[in-house]
Design an enzyme around this catalytic site. Sequence first.
Site: not given
Ligand code: NOJ
Length: 560
Positions: A223, A274
């Site tokens: 993310d 690893e």
């Molecule tokens: C990207 C994620 O896909 C989204 O849904 C989220 O709100 C933001 N990152 C924050 O983590």
Amino acid sequence: MTSPQIAERTDAQTVTAGREWWRTAVIYQIYPRSFSDSSGDGIGDLPGITSRLDDLRDLGVDAIWLSPFQRSPQKDAGYDVSDYCDVDPLFGTLADFDVMLAEAHARGIRLIVDLVPNHSSDQHEWFQQALAAAPGSPERARYMFRDGKGVEGELPPNNWESIFGGPAWTRVVEADGTAGQWYLHLFDSSQPDFDWSNEEVREEFRRILRFWLDRGVDGFRVDVAHGLVKAEGLPDYTPDPEAGSMGGEEANVPYWGQDGVHEVYRDWHLLMEEYDGDRALCAEAWLPTPEKTALWVRPDEMHQAFNFSYLETAWDAAALRSVIAGSIAAYSAVGAPSTWVLSNHDVVRHASRLALTAENPQGHGIGPDSPGKPIPEVGLRRARAATTLMLALPGSAYLYQGEELGLPEVIDIPGDARQDPTWFRTHGERYGRDGCRVPIPWSTDAPAYGFSPTGQSWLPQPAEWSVLARDAQATDPESTLSLYRALIAERRARGLGAGSLEWLEGFGTDVVAFRNENITVIGNTGATAAPLPDGIVIASSGPIDGGMLPPDTTVWLAND
Ligand code: NOJ
């Protein structure tokens, strides 16, 4: 713990087991809270996913990407994690996770899980310790605490705005009751950003990666992979109001795409090496061009990155040719496959987006008062044509749950049912992302269309969805589900993911035409029918009319 074995696929020529499966894979995103609810509380869960794995095997996908299911107060639907190594009770238990993983592997389906390293929940043990500790303490140094500006420190340290709207800084009350330091949160105030210059943070994430790798996961979707490192000195920055929320179109943003972030992924790459087999990292990095995004998939970094340049391309032949060619060139220059993606849980579903007639920046969403709302029939026709084009491209493709049913964005969600922090933080000015997150329909006649045994659903499902339910589509050869199944099966059988693209000219400016392996693909984005060459039609997104390819239609012709 030993990793569960991954069964070989016997239903087609290509097997998913083997090195570098991710180069060609079709990967299906499950958004757990909206997929399938076994407990009846109106929120999907892990046993619900396990119970539907046969449907995903029948669809033909190689892997699943699971959005967050870890322990979380759910302020941002799980992207606010309070314990990275446990399952949130809403979704089940670690034992449920192990069963789901083993059952997926038994069907030849790999599993990658979401990892959220940019920020934690404010309920994370570390952030609670930081609040209780003094300015300058090691506990505060795990996050981005700063003194405020102004005589009394009453102004935020800089002018950054949260991606969800409002300021990106919140001031804390110190232990003695006085107004104190500020902490950075690029997203909601419940999502404090980690300080990735701190070795303790790096070590903690190595531990988290190992925890899930040891359980047998096949990789991670990372993310905000462009956001972990912030520019030295945290300089002021005013975003372009028309740019997408995650910054896709902007260059030189002090919190996106900083050079230092690549060290983190080089480190993770070595850690992944690893392990046995070939585990993969996929970057969620919204950057202005494929060339920039390709930096995340250099040979010693991640394996894949979402191709958001492709997702953001309009249904327009010239634009599509350009982004496809640019993507293949940029990713092959670093030895990585391109990925292709049209929908996910942060964007307007492509069965609606491709027919919008007004600008709609990513993350803003559409609702009752949005301008340029799509005509549903046009949207679905274009979505089917766009997917038929996408699944013919070499590389890996990501699908978002429900797109195989042709689900549109839900526009008429009442304000009091909306849940996206964007809606609250902008005081309703932006609708946000709830419209693409509505629980999906499985059965025409069951409560909540089979999503939940009690008929509950955390977001309201529209009445029109009964005809889109999976059971209704499964037996209809013309349905969107049947189209997806056929495309994925042909793609696998003909090795299109590992193929190469050769452009074909002479079909006119509104047509995208290319050859991949032994098929010819022709997509018509224009308003008038285009002539079709001879050939046996092996897949078509819509009816073909007497040797002509109608508008908004893509066809695959066999060359053999
Ligand atoms: C990207 C994620 O896909 C989204 O849904 C989220 O709100 C933001 N990152 C924050 O983590």
